[in-house]
Design an enzyme around this catalytic site. Structure first.
Site, short mmCIF file in Angstrom:
data_model
loop_
_atom_site.label_atom_id
_atom_site.label_comp_id
_atom_site.label_asym_id
_atom_site.label_seq_id
_atom_site.Cartn_x
_atom_site.Cartn_y
_atom_site.Cartn_z
N SER A 1 -19.46 24.48 -10.48
CA SER A 1 -19.59 23.48 -11.55
C SER A 1 -18.81 23.97 -12.76
O SER A 1 -18.69 25.17 -13.00
CB SER A 1 -21.06 23.22 -11.88
OG SER A 1 -21.73 24.43 -12.17
N LYS B 1 -2.79 23.86 -12.29
CA LYS B 1 -2.27 24.78 -11.29
C LYS B 1 -0.98 24.25 -10.67
O LYS B 1 -0.06 25.02 -10.39
CB LYS B 1 -3.34 25.05 -10.22
CG LYS B 1 -4.62 25.72 -10.78
CD LYS B 1 -4.28 26.98 -11.48
CE LYS B 1 -5.33 27.80 -12.18
NZ LYS B 1 -6.71 27.79 -11.91
N ARG C 1 -12.36 41.29 -7.83
CA ARG C 1 -13.81 41.40 -7.64
C ARG C 1 -14.00 42.23 -6.39
O ARG C 1 -13.82 41.73 -5.28
CB ARG C 1 -14.36 39.98 -7.49
CG ARG C 1 -15.87 39.88 -7.35
CD ARG C 1 -16.27 38.43 -7.06
NE ARG C 1 -16.25 37.58 -8.23
CZ ARG C 1 -17.27 37.34 -9.03
NH1 ARG C 1 -18.44 37.90 -8.77
NH2 ARG C 1 -17.15 36.54 -10.07
N ASP D 1 -19.35 44.44 -22.88
CA ASP D 1 -19.10 45.87 -22.69
C ASP D 1 -17.70 46.15 -22.13
O ASP D 1 -17.23 47.29 -22.17
CB ASP D 1 -20.17 46.48 -21.78
CG ASP D 1 -21.50 46.63 -22.50
OD1 ASP D 1 -21.55 47.41 -23.46
OD2 ASP D 1 -22.46 45.92 -22.14
N LYS E 1 -11.84 35.67 -16.16
CA LYS E 1 -10.83 35.46 -17.20
C LYS E 1 -11.43 34.77 -18.44
O LYS E 1 -11.25 35.24 -19.56
CB LYS E 1 -9.66 34.61 -16.67
CG LYS E 1 -8.79 35.34 -15.67
CD LYS E 1 -7.60 34.50 -15.22
CE LYS E 1 -7.98 33.21 -14.53
NZ LYS E 1 -8.83 33.37 -13.35
N THR E 2 -12.12 33.65 -18.23
CA THR E 2 -12.68 32.92 -19.37
C THR E 2 -13.60 33.83 -20.17
O THR E 2 -13.56 33.86 -21.40
CB THR E 2 -13.46 31.68 -18.88
OG1 THR E 2 -12.57 30.87 -18.11
CG2 THR E 2 -14.01 30.88 -20.04
N ARG F 1 -10.93 23.58 -5.25
CA ARG F 1 -9.56 23.52 -4.75
C ARG F 1 -9.56 23.63 -3.23
O ARG F 1 -10.44 24.23 -2.63
CB ARG F 1 -8.70 24.65 -5.35
CG ARG F 1 -8.28 24.41 -6.80
CD ARG F 1 -7.37 25.51 -7.31
NE ARG F 1 -8.07 26.77 -7.39
CZ ARG F 1 -7.96 27.74 -6.49
NH1 ARG F 1 -7.13 27.62 -5.46
NH2 ARG F 1 -8.65 28.85 -6.63
P1 GTP Z 1 -11.23 30.41 -13.03
O1 GTP Z 1 -11.48 29.41 -14.09
O2 GTP Z 1 -11.74 29.97 -11.68
O3 GTP Z 1 -9.80 30.85 -12.93
O4 GTP Z 1 -12.16 31.69 -13.31
P2 GTP Z 1 -12.25 32.85 -14.41
O5 GTP Z 1 -11.44 34.01 -13.95
O6 GTP Z 1 -11.98 32.32 -15.77
O7 GTP Z 1 -13.78 33.32 -14.27
P3 GTP Z 1 -15.00 33.25 -15.30
O8 GTP Z 1 -14.75 34.03 -16.56
O9 GTP Z 1 -15.38 31.84 -15.46
O10 GTP Z 1 -16.13 34.04 -14.49
C1 GTP Z 1 -16.60 33.62 -13.24
C2 GTP Z 1 -17.96 34.19 -12.96
O11 GTP Z 1 -17.94 35.61 -13.07
C3 GTP Z 1 -19.02 33.69 -13.94
O12 GTP Z 1 -20.17 33.36 -13.22
C4 GTP Z 1 -19.26 34.85 -14.85
O13 GTP Z 1 -20.56 34.87 -15.36
C5 GTP Z 1 -18.96 36.07 -13.96
N1 GTP Z 1 -18.41 37.20 -14.76
C6 GTP Z 1 -17.43 37.14 -15.69
N2 GTP Z 1 -17.21 38.35 -16.26
C7 GTP Z 1 -18.06 39.21 -15.67
C8 GTP Z 1 -18.30 40.62 -15.82
O14 GTP Z 1 -17.69 41.32 -16.63
N3 GTP Z 1 -19.26 41.16 -15.01
C9 GTP Z 1 -19.96 40.40 -14.11
N4 GTP Z 1 -20.89 41.01 -13.37
N5 GTP Z 1 -19.78 39.07 -13.95
C10 GTP Z 1 -18.83 38.49 -14.70
C1 SPV Z 2 -9.23 28.20 -10.54
O1 SPV Z 2 -9.69 27.87 -9.44
O2 SPV Z 2 -8.55 29.25 -10.69
C2 SPV Z 2 -9.50 27.38 -11.73
C3 SPV Z 2 -10.16 26.09 -11.54
O3 SPV Z 2 -9.15 27.78 -12.83
S1 SPV Z 2 -9.05 24.87 -10.94
O4 SPV Z 2 -8.59 24.09 -12.09
O5 SPV Z 2 -9.80 24.01 -10.02
O6 SPV Z 2 -7.91 25.48 -10.30
MN MN Z 3 -7.94 29.66 -12.71
#
Ligand code: GTP
Ligand code: SPV
Ligand code: MN
Length: 591
Positions: A374, A217, A406, A501, A263-264, A80
């Site tokens: 990616s 978004k 974070r 965890d 989040k994912t 983005r």
């Molecule tokens: P967007 O799709 O960008 O909105 O992101 P998201 O919030 O869904 O993040 P996602 O779950 O994809 O996690 C992003 C990164 O953080 C990945 O590389 C994960 O492996 C790492 N991650 C997720 N949960 C944890 C956690 O509980 N601990 C740690 N150390 N890393 C984490």
């Molecule tokens: C984010 O950046 O929060 C995402 C990926 O979930 S994007 O669809 O590029 O916004």
């Molecule tokens: Mn997002």
């Protein structure tokens, strides 16, 4: 087989309002061809086949990753672009200091120049889509016009596209107009413009993620948050997950973490062996639309039907559900390749990359093999933790709202707000290290209230006030919490094991909701004492747990001062109640 009568009406005939707009765009952009997407499986396969034939999509190992493909975006177009994203309201004050602003007339003139003739020789795709279950009263429709077949494939996975969405638009008479072209992919001619007063989006110069999949978004957060404000609901950057306890009770929680902050992963976590009897159900991984229900509770739908998720870090230990989910029928963007033509990314431990995300022979001195941002695009139904509740028109009732960031330092593992108003303060005070999800420096702590800094479609001061108003309407408001999975020790190691965890923290929250768990009453809110968390079998030292559940008063006093300065940026828009809540935290810190 008899043809359903409605298919006798062609798609352009179905909605004259959409056809008229498509015609205007056709005249401006001058495509070689116009194609209306019906959303069928055969259409998806045909468009994907055309991309493969043109060499824009690469089929991956048929045996080990059946129906999976790799797309390499332009190397300058990988995330983005917040500095090129604008909210174009009549009054600059309505967009607020949290958004880039341009006057609507100026923005439209600029975009008209860029869109003129930009689709020459290309196909203009008309993608009618529905955000939310098609029969949900909370769902909202839009039409994305795009000249990118890759965008069409992503929209087909991420949203409900095609004839049924167009039928709903024809019945309702309104839709969000999203115009997208990859243009010439030159970052100097890349803009993502929003016109919330007219439900319009115009995006040019990028084919990537949130810049180009306009339902995500642009519509479901920026435009929807604007609509939600005047209609009394909330459009948020939140996952939605159901948790069934060993007692057999299921509670749904929604959690807002900034981009690439978990989040994912939380939405599809796998319970650790030490916590038997828990079940996890994913409703959504990125966006929640929250409505006060007739029962006084807050109800949530996921407007999306797929996941556009971060690939790096995904492995059977961190997230087996995601790892299994992306073994088939998945679109990968900007990952690396193994010698066996399998996708590869940092954190995939069972093989080696030979080709990096740019298509070069892999050389560690060039940096990571897969781009840090990616992504996989995959249908939600492929998730082993998928629940039919995601298709429930009224959504799911929310027991707890969680905010998080974070943060290497300061923010403890978890704390609970005292009330809704305090919870709004806690959400508003989220700060987080920047990530690769947006272009710019990574690892810099910035303010990201409710994880919506890049996505709130209006003035943050008004947004905080709206949050307070929504809570005042709820007879049974969810409890509110803040978490931080990313605290680090002095030597740069994560203090908390994270991933599965994290259920240990969620289970404490649900016990708090049921008035069954104890806590320490601190200046910033209620924290578990180390003994209040179930840490049986957890790979975490007693010292780390103490550190994770201690409030650093001096650090928090500095934080309060910094945050007060931030709130002042929104001038008279910031509600007084938020300052009052902040003063109360400060008083307790000084007591
Ligand atoms: P967007 O799709 O960008 O909105 O992101 P998201 O919030 O869904 O993040 P996602 O779950 O994809 O996690 C992003 C990164 O953080 C990945 O590389 C994960 O492996 C790492 N991650 C997720 N949960 C944890 C956690 O509980 N601990 C740690 N150390 N890393 C984490
Ligand atoms: C984010 O950046 O929060 C995402 C990926 O979930 S994007 O669809 O590029 O916004
Ligand atoms: Mn997002």
């Amino acid at each position: 087989m008899a043809t359903a009568p409605h298919t006798l009406v062609s798609m352009p005939e179905l909605s004259p309002g959409v056809s008229e707009w498509v015609e205007q765009v056709r005249e401006l952009t001058q495509p070689a061809k116009v194609y209306w997407c019906d959303g069928s499986q055969s259409e998806f396969q045909r468009i994907r086949g055309e991309l493969v034939a043109r060499g824009e999509l690469k089929e991956l190992n048929k045996e080990t990753f059946p129906n999976c493909h790799l797309y390499r975006s332009d190397p300058t177009d990988v995330a983005r672009v917040e500095h090129l994203t604008f909210v174009c309201t009549q009054s600059k004050d309505d967009a607020g200091p949290n958004n880039n602003w341009m006057a609507p007339d100026e923005a439209k003139a600029k975009m008209r120049g860029l869109f003129a003739g930009c689709m020459k020789g290309r196909t203009l795709y008309v993608v009618p889509y529905c955000m939310g279950p098609i029969d949900s009263p909370y769902a909202r429709c839009g039409v994305e016009i795009t000249d990118s077949a890759y965008v069409v494939l992503n929209m087909a996975i991420m949203t409900r596209i095609g004839r049924r969405a167009l039928e709903r638009i024809a019945a309702e008479g309104t839709f969000v107009k999203g115009l997208h072209s990859t243009g010439d992919l030159n970052p100097a001619r890349r803009f993502i413009m929003h016109f919330p007063e007219e439900l319009g989006i115009q995006s040019i110069g990028s084919g990537y993620g949130g810049n180009a999949l306009l339902g995500k978004k642009c519509h479901a957060l920026r435009i929807a948050s604007w609509q939600a404000r005047s209609e009394g609901w909330l459009a948020e950057h939140m996952l939605i997950v159901g948790l069934q306890s060993p007692r057999g009770e299921t509670h749904y929680v929604a959690a807002a973490f900034p981009s690439a902050c978990g989040k994912t992963n939380l939405a599809m976590l796998i319970p650790p062996d030490a916590l038997p009897g828990w079940k996890v159900f994913t409703v959504g991984d990125d966006i929640a639309w929250l409505h006060p229900g007739p029962d006084g509770r807050l109800w949530a739908i996921n407007p999306e039907s797929g996941y556009f998720g971060v690939v790096p870090g995904t492995n059977p230990k961190t997230n087996k559900n995601a790892y299994d989910m992306i073994r088939h029928d998945t679109l990968f963007t900007n990952v690396a390749l193994t010698a066996d033509n399998e996708p590869w990314w940092e954190g995939r431990k069972d093989s080696q990359p030979v080709t990096d995300w740019l298509g070069r022979p892999y050389d560690p001195s060039n940096g990571p093999a897969a781009h840090p941002n990616s992504r996989f695009t995959v249908a939600a139904t492929q998730n082993p933790a998928y629940t039919q509740a995601a298709a429930e028109p009224r959504g799911v009732p929310i027991s707890a709202l969680i905010f998080g960031g974070r943060r290497r330092e300061l923010a403890p593992l978890v704390y609970e707000a005292r009330s809704w108003a305090h919870g709004v303060l806690v959400g508003a005070s989220v700060a987080s290290e920047t990530t690769a999800a947006a272009v710019g420096e990574v690892g810099v702590v910035r303010r990201d209230p409710m994880a919506m800094k890049p996505f709130a479609g209006y003035n943050y001061g008004d947004y905080f006030a709206h949050w307070l108003n929504v809570g005042a309407k709820l007879k049974r408001p969810p409890r509110m919490f803040h978490v931080n999975w990313f605290r680090q020790s002095a030597d740069g190691k994560f203090l908390w094991p994270g991933f599965g965890d994290n259920l240990r923290v969620l289970s404490w929250m649900l016990e708090r909701c049921a008035n069954r768990a104890e806590a320490q009453d601190t200046a910033i809110g209620f924290l578990p004492r180390p003994g209040d968390l179930n840490l049986q079998g957890a790979d975490v030292s007693a010292q780390a747990v103490t550190e994770l559940t201690t409030v650093d008063k001096a650090g928090w006093l500095r934080e309060v001062g910094d945050f007060r300065g931030y709130l002042q940026e929104f001038g008279s828009h910031t509600p007084k109640q938020l300052y009052d809540e902040l003063a109360e935290v400060e008083r307790r810190l000084k007591a």
